[in-house]
Design an enzyme around this catalytic site. Structure first.
Site, PDB file in Angstrom:
ATOM      1  N   ASP A  21      -2.721 -34.852  78.405  1.00 51.79           N
ATOM      2  CA  ASP A  21      -1.706 -35.189  79.412  1.00 51.79           C
ATOM      3  C   ASP A  21      -1.396 -36.691  79.391  1.00 51.79           C
ATOM      4  O   ASP A  21      -2.177 -37.499  78.871  1.00 51.79           O
ATOM      5  CB  ASP A  21      -2.252 -34.778  80.787  1.00 51.79           C
ATOM      6  CG  ASP A  21      -1.152 -34.522  81.808  1.00 51.79           C
ATOM      7  OD1 ASP A  21       0.014 -34.828  81.527  1.00 51.79           O
ATOM      8  OD2 ASP A  21      -1.481 -34.019  82.901  1.00 51.79           O
ATOM      9  N   ASP A  65       6.481 -29.259  84.587  1.00 50.54           N
ATOM     10  CA  ASP A  65       5.618 -28.903  85.716  1.00 50.54           C
ATOM     11  C   ASP A  65       6.315 -27.908  86.625  1.00 50.54           C
ATOM     12  O   ASP A  65       5.700 -27.356  87.529  1.00 50.54           O
ATOM     13  CB  ASP A  65       5.261 -30.153  86.526  1.00 50.54           C
ATOM     14  CG  ASP A  65       4.054 -30.854  85.930  1.00 50.54           C
ATOM     15  OD1 ASP A  65       3.472 -30.331  84.971  1.00 50.54           O
ATOM     16  OD2 ASP A  65       3.700 -31.937  86.430  1.00 50.54           O
TER      17      ASP A  65
END
Ligand code: DGJ
Length: 742
Positions: free
Chosen positions: A478, A548
């Protein structure tokens, strides 16, 4: 595929499968662009394509020639000699001058394709797959050599380009800009297609007509960004998904980029793409070279969908590497939206157990397992397991998960450091910062300065210790913030503006080391979702967490837009809980799965909170995805109805390479009372094929499905003729066909 140099005419003719790309070296030594488009006989003389003569007001550039560089199509235009358009590169010499001029020196044609030093790029597995051309140009005065690389592939309608600038002088040269490629088109009869967005709204497509002047997209954020993806597409105004001329430029790079066009006063169009020149400078010492990233250029005369399929194929087959290139990707369950930071071993095991029962294959432990991280304000950089959450350690958890029959995946955010961490306390100058200025935080974190070797080594050591000692099959990598106060304690003043690019080179180096050391691990790239979804990252990590935003309706646009350049095998999509955590929308479980299954399919919700009915439904979804996984991940993708036009209806489909199997999907956002009768025409099937709708006796002709189409379901009374329910808002329907007359 071939590359031919015609000695009499001084022309290069590059041919890929169905395309030609032609250049000429004129008597002044300039390398000019003659043609890029549908294949043309290599024997033909295309030199007359150059604009003849001067227009009033043009400055003459070379005394012997009746032309001005201002209206001449060039391959790598310079700044300062009668061309007033944006140049492809610009240098600054020690005498302060910024003018240069490139003339042809030599060229080399060879089989295969060389690697790009330190940078991701498309590749060949065998030298017979591609031919490459290296054209060497030089600015005599500056002693700057520029090597332009071109590759054409046998099986892909693609040309790749990049440039290398080499300082052959005894003095320093500063590179102020160095794009990867420029193409000059004869006219401006184009639409420009780019993507734009933000966190949780990535890859929305924009299309507008070109007009005189500059039109561009860019990133100045230190990552390719969710704001604009690093590509641009020029499409003739009549272009649809299926027809018309399209030119695509996709940059294999993950940092600051600029992609744009300039239409000049004679309505000629110059397209340029590469590292963003804004706030960029590179000091090239005598003898040093600077390599630009690669740009993958696609021409299609069959519209946007064909262009996308060409990108999908080459990115799937000759950009992505490693065992997962050709292998099915696992169906995973990720605990992020299920627990966020609030979990312990017991909770994770409960989710994993349920996942196993439902047929899932891999459990991913997301953020919050290390340091003292109970929210996003601390611990990045301290990659040690948090014993208060996992008292028996990571290895014990992994063994238990493996014992359930699931593989294990782990989340990291290796590029970052929290000011609230042991690492930061020890090395406060290891982050990107400008001495004496405040350090802006985003998500309470700072960015580690990956241009520094000691920083890279330390992070790699921490990761390697975990990956070597634990049975980890998957890593989610990430990256959750962009660069501000860009400066490095490790670089001299004259090299400070090199930092964003040096950072990306450092990142690539780390990823390459890990990839080689852990070839069995599936790496998934993530940057708050699609904040760094680009071909550069795909070279190291075959798949990307696309957004997301897991809402099924929002995902229609995001996945549709992403598919313009990227294959479904690189797109990750998760079925999540309702009300959706990003937009609070409640959509049916079926619709959520029907959207997510056109990607790498997975789940991200608390499986232990599901009703028995939902569990049964998920079991079926998982079983079904396993059936179609190969088709989805390796097949040809067709966009049928765009969520960007009208918003209410979206449709797409995938057809297997042998065209014996196809799966199509239609999504309706809002129910309509008494809607009009509409049909959905499918694509890519065998015209003379007879297809059976799976799990039914219904037969259809391939021609019928493509030319007459399928009646679309209606949502008024909610029940279709065949008994299926299509009721209310947010509905979807899948059709799965198999060929019966093989
Ligand atoms: C951002 C990612 O996109 C999410 O999926 C999740 O991993 C969080 N970071 C964790 O902090």
């Amino acid at each position: 595929m071939s590359i031919k140099f015609n000695q009499e005419r001084n022309t290069f003719h590059l041919q890929a499968k169905d395309i030609s790309y032609v250049m000429e070296i004129v008597s002044t030594g300039h390398l000019l662009h003659l043609y890029w488009g549908k294949k043309i006989n290599t024997e033909l003389d295309l030199r007359s394509l150059l604009p003849a003569g001067l227009r009033k007001g043009h400055l003459k550039s070379e005394k012997a020639n009746n032309f001005s560089l201002d209206n001449i199509p060039q391959e790598y235009p310079a700044y300062g000699h009668t061309d007033f358009r944006q140049p492809a590169y610009q240098i600054k010499l020690e005498d302060g001058s910024t003018v240069s001029n490139l003339k042809y020196i030599s060229h080399q044609i060879k089989k295969g394709k060389d690697k790009l030093e330190g940078l991701p790029a498309t590749y060949v597995e065998d030298d017979n797959e591609a031919d490459s051309l290296l054209v060497v140009l030089s600015d005599e005065k500056a002693k700057l050599k520029v090597e332009l690389s071109y590759t054409v592939f046998k099986d892909y309608n693609v040309i790749t380009r990049s440039a290398r600038l080499i300082n052959e002088s005894k003095k320093n040269i500063n590179i102020k800009r160095a794009f990867s490629a420029g193409v000059d088109f004869a006219d401006f009869n184009f639409d420009l297609i780019t993507s734009s967005g933000h966190w949780s709204r990535e890859n929305h497509l924009n299309r507008r007509r070109l007009f005189p002047g500059i039109q561009s997209v860019e990133s100045t954020r230190g990552a390719s960004s969710a704001q604009h993806n690093p590509f641009l597409v020029l499409a003739r105004p009549d272009v649809t998904e299926d027809q018309g001329e399209v030119y695509g430029f996709s940059l294999v790079y993950s940092g600051n980029f600029w992609a744009g066009v300039q239409v000049n006063t004679f309505e000629q169009t110059r397209a340029l793409i590469g590292i963003n020149p804004f706030d960029f400078n590179w000091l090239l010492k005598p003898g040093e070279g600077f390599q630009t990233p690669e740009v993958v250029m696609v021409y299609s005369d069959q519209g946007l969908n064909k262009m996308s399929q060409i990108y999908h194929k080459i990115y799937r087959e000759r950009l992505v590497r490693g065992r997962y290139r050709d292998q099915n990707r696992p169906i995973l369950v990720n605990n992020w939206e299920a627990t966020y930071f609030d979990f312990d071993e017991e909770k994770l095991l409960e989710i994993a157990k349920e996942g196993k029962k439902l047929g899932l294959e891999l459990f991913v432990l997301d953020d919050g397992w290390f340091g003292n991280r109970n929210d996003d304000t601390s611990s990045l950089g301290d990659w040690f397991v948090d014993r208060s959450k996992l008292p028996n350690g990571l290895d014990s958890l992994v063994k238990k998960i493996n014992g359930l029959g699931l593989r294990f995946g782990l989340w990291f955010e290796p590029e970052m450091v929290s000011p609230e961490s042991k690492l930061y306390k020890k090395h406060p100058d290891w982050c990107i910062h400008v001495k004496g200025r405040s350090r802006s935080q985003a998500r309470s974190q700072l960015i580690l300065d990956l241009s520094r070797r000691e920083v890279r080594e330390r992070i790699l050591k921490m990761l390697t210790d975990i990956l070597e000692n634990t049975n980890i099959s998957y890593v989610k990598w990430d990256m959750n913030r962009n660069m501000t106060e860009i400066g490095s304690a490790g670089l001299s003043a004259e090299r400070q503006r090199e930092l964003p690019h040096r950072y990306i080179l450092g990142l690539y180096e780390m990823l390459e080391t890990l990839r080689i050391k852990f070839p069995e691990i599936l790496f998934e790239s993530c940057a708050s979702g699609g904040g760094r979804f680009d071909p550069g990252m795909l070279y190291y990590m075959p798949q990307t967490w696309t957004s997301d935003n897991t809402d099924a309706v929002e995902r229609l646009k995001i996945q549709y837009g992403t598919s313009l350049i990227y294959p479904l095998s690189s797109i990750c999509a998760h079925v999540s809980a309702v009300p959706n955590h990003q937009v609070s929308r409640i959509t049916p479980l079926k619709t959520r799965a029907d959207v997510a299954c056109f990607a790498n399919f997975a789940y991200e919700l608390d499986l232990t909170k599901l009703s028995d009915q939902e569990k049964e439904e998920i079991k079926m979804q998982v079983r079904y995805y396993k059936e179609i996984r190969q088709l989805i991940q390796q097949g040809n993708f067709y966009r049928l109805l765009s969520p960007f036009e009208g918003n209410n209806d979206t449709a797409w489909m995938v057809v297997s390479k042998n065209r014996e199997e196809a799966i199509a999907a239609f999504y309706k956002v809002l129910a309509e009372p008494n809607p009009s009768y509409r049909r959905l025409k499918l694509k890519g099937l065998k015209e003379d094929g007879i297809y059976r709708l799976k799990n039914s006796k219904k037969l259809y002709g391939g021609d019928e499905l493509m030319y007459a189409g399928l009646n679309l379901p209606h949502g008024f009374n909610g029940v279709q003729e065949d008994g299926t329910i299509f009721k209310g808002d947010f509905q979807s329907i899948l059709w799965h066909f198999e060929l019966v007359n093989r």
